[in-house]
Write a protein that holds these residues in place. Structure first.
Motif, PDB file in Angstrom:
ATOM      1  N   CYS A  89      76.345  61.953  43.763  1.00 20.61           N
ATOM      2  CA  CYS A  89      76.766  60.739  44.460  1.00 20.61           C
ATOM      3  C   CYS A  89      77.182  60.959  45.910  1.00 20.61           C
ATOM      4  CB  CYS A  89      77.912  60.084  43.701  1.00 20.61           C
ATOM      5  SG  CYS A  89      79.378  61.122  43.517  1.00 20.61           S
ATOM      6  N   VAL A  90      77.015  62.154  46.466  1.00 17.71           N
ATOM      7  CA  VAL A  90      77.391  62.309  47.874  1.00 17.71           C
ATOM      8  C   VAL A  90      76.595  61.320  48.716  1.00 17.71           C
ATOM      9  CG1 VAL A  90      78.177  64.707  47.795  1.00 17.71           C
ATOM     10  CG2 VAL A  90      75.746  64.229  48.094  1.00 17.71           C
ATOM     11  N   GLY A  91      77.281  60.734  49.679  1.00 14.96           N
ATOM     12  CA  GLY A  91      76.643  59.745  50.538  1.00 14.96           C
ATOM     13  C   GLY A  91      76.865  58.317  50.087  1.00 14.96           C
ATOM     14  N   PHE A  92      77.326  58.127  48.845  1.00 17.53           N
ATOM     15  CA  PHE A  92      77.618  56.789  48.345  1.00 17.53           C
ATOM     16  C   PHE A  92      79.103  56.487  48.553  1.00 17.53           C
ATOM     17  CE2 PHE A  92      73.804  57.870  46.001  1.00 17.53           C
ATOM     18  CZ  PHE A  92      73.115  56.668  45.903  1.00 17.53           C
ATOM     19  N   PRO A  93      79.470  55.246  48.848  1.00 21.71           N
ATOM     20  CA  PRO A  93      80.896  54.890  48.935  1.00 21.71           C
ATOM     21  C   PRO A  93      81.574  55.115  47.599  1.00 21.71           C
ATOM     22  CG  PRO A  93      79.485  53.134  49.823  1.00 21.71           C
ATOM     23  CD  PRO A  93      78.581  54.101  49.138  1.00 21.71           C
ATOM     24  N   ARG A  94      82.777  55.663  47.626  1.00 16.02           N
ATOM     25  CA  ARG A  94      83.471  55.960  46.372  1.00 16.02           C
ATOM     26  C   ARG A  94      83.666  54.716  45.513  1.00 16.02           C
ATOM     27  NH1 ARG A  94      86.430  60.917  45.727  1.00 16.02           N
ATOM     28  NH2 ARG A  94      85.942  62.356  47.426  1.00 16.02           N
ATOM     29  N   GLU A  95      83.880  53.581  46.146  1.00 14.88           N
ATOM     30  CA  GLU A  95      84.140  52.365  45.371  1.00 14.88           C
ATOM     31  C   GLU A  95      82.890  51.870  44.646  1.00 14.88           C
ATOM     32  OE1 GLU A  95      83.492  51.218  49.732  1.00 14.88           O
ATOM     33  OE2 GLU A  95      84.608  52.744  48.585  1.00 14.88           O
ATOM     34  N   SER A  96      81.717  52.438  44.956  1.00 20.04           N
ATOM     35  CA  SER A  96      80.477  51.989  44.313  1.00 20.04           C
ATOM     36  C   SER A  96      80.029  52.917  43.195  1.00 20.04           C
ATOM     37  CB  SER A  96      79.352  51.884  45.357  1.00 20.04           C
ATOM     38  OG  SER A  96      78.918  53.183  45.764  1.00 20.04           O
ATOM     39  N   LEU A  97      80.781  53.976  42.902  1.00 22.10           N
ATOM     40  CA  LEU A  97      80.325  54.968  41.934  1.00 22.10           C
ATOM     41  C   LEU A  97      80.429  54.443  40.510  1.00 22.10           C
ATOM     42  CD1 LEU A  97      81.849  58.243  43.417  1.00 22.10           C
ATOM     43  CD2 LEU A  97      79.706  57.078  43.964  1.00 22.10           C
ATOM     44  N   THR A  98      79.422  54.789  39.701  1.00 23.26           N
ATOM     45  CA  THR A  98      79.393  54.367  38.301  1.00 23.26           C
ATOM     46  C   THR A  98      78.813  55.503  37.457  1.00 23.26           C
ATOM     47  OG1 THR A  98      77.130  53.501  38.222  1.00 23.26           O
ATOM     48  CG2 THR A  98      78.825  52.035  39.112  1.00 23.26           C
ATOM     49  N   MET A  99      78.850  55.309  36.137  1.00 21.49           N
ATOM     50  CA  MET A  99      78.219  56.236  35.203  1.00 21.49           C
ATOM     51  C   MET A  99      76.768  55.870  34.934  1.00 21.49           C
ATOM     52  SD  MET A  99      80.247  58.676  34.378  1.00 21.49           S
ATOM     53  CE  MET A  99      79.458  59.297  32.899  1.00 21.49           C
ATOM     54  N   ALA A 100      76.258  54.827  35.590  1.00 20.70           N
ATOM     55  CA  ALA A 100      74.859  54.437  35.403  1.00 20.70           C
ATOM     56  C   ALA A 100      73.937  55.535  35.926  1.00 20.70           C
ATOM     57  CB  ALA A 100      74.583  53.121  36.116  1.00 20.70           C
ATOM     58  N   ILE A 102      70.957  57.635  37.867  1.00 23.43           N
ATOM     59  CA  ILE A 102      70.410  57.634  39.219  1.00 23.43           C
ATOM     60  C   ILE A 102      69.075  58.385  39.210  1.00 23.43           C
ATOM     61  CG2 ILE A 102      71.703  59.728  39.846  1.00 23.43           C
ATOM     62  CD1 ILE A 102      71.900  58.629  42.703  1.00 23.43           C
ATOM     63  N   ARG A 103      68.096  57.861  39.955  1.00 27.08           N
ATOM     64  CA  ARG A 103      66.795  58.519  40.067  1.00 27.08           C
ATOM     65  C   ARG A 103      66.830  59.565  41.176  1.00 27.08           C
ATOM     66  NH1 ARG A 103      63.328  55.173  42.126  1.00 27.08           N
ATOM     67  NH2 ARG A 103      64.771  53.449  42.494  1.00 27.08           N
ATOM     68  N   TYR A 104      65.939  60.540  41.088  1.00 31.42           N
ATOM     69  CA  TYR A 104      65.859  61.565  42.130  1.00 31.42           C
ATOM     70  C   TYR A 104      65.638  60.935  43.496  1.00 31.42           C
ATOM     71  CZ  TYR A 104      65.899  65.621  39.059  1.00 31.42           C
ATOM     72  OH  TYR A 104      66.286  66.601  38.176  1.00 31.42           O
ATOM     73  N   ALA A 105      64.814  59.887  43.561  1.00 30.00           N
ATOM     74  CA  ALA A 105      64.500  59.257  44.842  1.00 30.00           C
ATOM     75  C   ALA A 105      65.717  58.603  45.480  1.00 30.00           C
ATOM     76  CB  ALA A 105      63.388  58.224  44.658  1.00 30.00           C
ATOM     77  N   GLU A 106      66.753  58.318  44.666  1.00 32.73           N
ATOM     78  CA  GLU A 106      67.962  57.673  45.183  1.00 32.73           C
ATOM     79  C   GLU A 106      69.024  58.675  45.626  1.00 32.73           C
ATOM     80  OE1 GLU A 106      68.219  53.672  42.477  1.00 32.73           O
ATOM     81  OE2 GLU A 106      68.495  55.593  41.451  1.00 32.73           O
ATOM     82  N   MET A 107      68.881  59.931  45.223  1.00 34.18           N
ATOM     83  CA  MET A 107      69.882  60.956  45.539  1.00 34.18           C
ATOM     84  C   MET A 107      69.726  61.441  46.972  1.00 34.18           C
ATOM     85  SD  MET A 107      69.491  63.504  42.288  1.00 34.18           S
ATOM     86  CE  MET A 107      69.308  62.865  40.628  1.00 34.18           C
ATOM     87  N   ARG A 108      70.805  61.927  47.518  1.00 37.65           N
ATOM     88  CA  ARG A 108      70.718  62.679  48.761  1.00 37.65           C
ATOM     89  C   ARG A 108      69.922  63.958  48.479  1.00 37.65           C
ATOM     90  NH1 ARG A 108      73.392  62.159  53.556  1.00 37.65           N
ATOM     91  NH2 ARG A 108      73.427  64.040  54.865  1.00 37.65           N
ATOM     92  N   PRO A 109      68.922  64.303  49.317  1.00 37.80           N
ATOM     93  CA  PRO A 109      68.059  65.446  49.013  1.00 37.80           C
ATOM     94  C   PRO A 109      68.809  66.758  48.793  1.00 37.80           C
ATOM     95  CG  PRO A 109      67.078  64.121  50.740  1.00 37.80           C
ATOM     96  CD  PRO A 109      68.444  63.553  50.497  1.00 37.80           C
TER      97      PRO A 109
END
Length: 405
Positions: A89-100, A102-109
């Motif tokens: 989840c690096v790069g995502f706002p902490r308030e938006s984090l979930t247990m849902a 995540i796809r590789y394409a959505e992750m920070r490389p």
């Protein structure tokens, strides 16, 4: 190596050597390395829909092919496992984090690409990084739980080959290898430690509480783990134990909110250290080193005091291993390491903790990561400690632990 700073929070800050980060394995780790006959049965990534079910406050269940968005799934035997956003989840706002998922394409490389990871380390005042696995779990539990042990052994070896050759191989020594062992076979584990040590690996992942995985404990009267411990002692390989590496996190009750579990993440490390100090293992293997990842450090002085008092006052009936002939805390000196990312009490109590055993982590790319704020955190720590202690905390102790000085 970065020089020791000369004074206070405005001095030159030492670059960090992080002893607890994580890698999200690229999808082809096993399909590119396992023998061809196993590539359709070994760990692999497939695309399918996922329904995320919150069973309790602390339990999430993912339904493969369920009514939900498409995501990337790791598939291995009966296991179907997506990657929760909070572990990449690096790069995502902490308030938006979930247990849902995540796809590789959505992750920070930098989660899965070594060149991108080095670039993110540059942004985060970090020179070197030791990374725990994601799909196999913190000490390779996925392979321990597999039905086909021959394939699982191939999976462990393939992971270690990828870790040393691909993840770390082109980093110029900045990405430090942390390998797995076949937890079900201590003799094969010893051989794997020696195989990887010969290639420059000086760290191996192990479980904090083996009995939680159905394995013999470190107290086992038959010395089950001795071949593995002997190989680590002989090669200078540090036994690294991450919180959660026993597949069970402490929580007070099934309906406690997630914050309770989060507040107690240190507890398994605390239990584990008591086990090790009172098992006689450190007495029998005098060069063996152990390290606790993400357990923080402020609790350590009391554990050391408590086990010593038991030795002093209750040794006659405490059932301690006869190998323990000195105060249990004496076996920890220079050989037991803790690590933190947020523990002001531990830093202020560093003399009681033992300044020589304190290391730092950035926890990239997890929800607790200090990325990209690590320099700010070091500046704050520099306001609490002198330059020599700052250097030891940020990098010096980690380099010593891993035999890099």
């Amino acid at each position: 190596m970065n020089p020791v700073p000369t004074a206070g929070p405005t001095a030159e800050l030492p670059l960090v050597v992080s002893v607890d980060d994580h890698v999200v394995e690229p999808p082809d780790v096993w399909t590119s390395r396992l023998p061809a006959r196993h590539r359709d049965t070994g760990p692999r990534v497939v695309r399918a829909t996922c329904r995320t079910e919150h069973v309790t406050a602390n339990t999430v269940k993912y339904h493969f092919g369920g009514d939900g968005p498409e995501t990337d799934w790791w598939v291995y035997e009966d296991l179907h496992k997506p990657i929760p956003q909070v572990v990449a989840c690096v790069g995502f706002p902490r308030e938006s984090l979930t247990m849902a998922p995540i796809r590789y394409a959505e992750m920070r490389p930098g989660c899965h690409d070594p060149a991108a990871r080095l670039a993110d380390m540059d942004l985060n005042h970090t020179e070197m990084s030791l990374c725990f696995p994601t799909f196999p779990r913190f000490c390779g539990q996925a392979f321990l739980e597999a039905k086909d042990r021959d394939l699982a052994m191939l999976g462990v070896r393939a992971y270690n080959d990828w870790m040393i050759e691909e993840w770390c191989g082109g980093s110029g020594g900045r990405l430090l290898p942390l390998c797995l062992i076949p937890l079900w076979d201590p003799v094969a584990a010893a051989a794997e430690v020696r195989r990887n040590a010969a290639r420059g690996c000086r760290a191996v992942a192990f479980t904090e509480l083996p009995a939680n995985l159905g394995l013999p404990s470190v107290h086992d009267p038959d010395r089950h783990w001795d071949p593995f411990f002997a190989a680590c002692d002989e090669t200078g390989t540090v036994v690294c134990m991450h919180i959660g590496s026993s597949s069970r996190m402490p929580v007070t009750s099934p309906d406690a909110p997630e914050g309770v579990r989060m507040a107690l993440t240190f507890a398994n490390a605390q239990y584990s250290l008591v086990d090790w100090l009172m098992s006689g293992v450190l007495a029998r293997f005098p060069r063996l080193r152990i390290a606790y990842s993400e357990g923080q450090i402020g609790w350590m002085p009391f554990v050391l005091e408590r086990v010593d008092n038991i030795f002093r006052h209750s040794a006659a009936w405490a059932g301690l291993d006869p190998a323990i002939t000195e105060l249990p805390s004496s076996y920890a000196a220079g050989r037991v390491f803790g690590c933190f990312f947020e523990d002001d009490f531990g830093v202020l109590s560093r003399e009681a903790v033992g300044i020589e055993r304190i290391t730092f982590e950035t926890d990239y790319p997890h929800q607790d990561s200090t990325w990209p704020r690590t320099r700010e955190i070091l500046e704050r720590i520099a306001g609490m400690v002198g330059p020599e202690d700052l250097h030891r905390i940020a990098r010096g102790n980690a380099l010593d632990m891993l035999g890099l000085v």
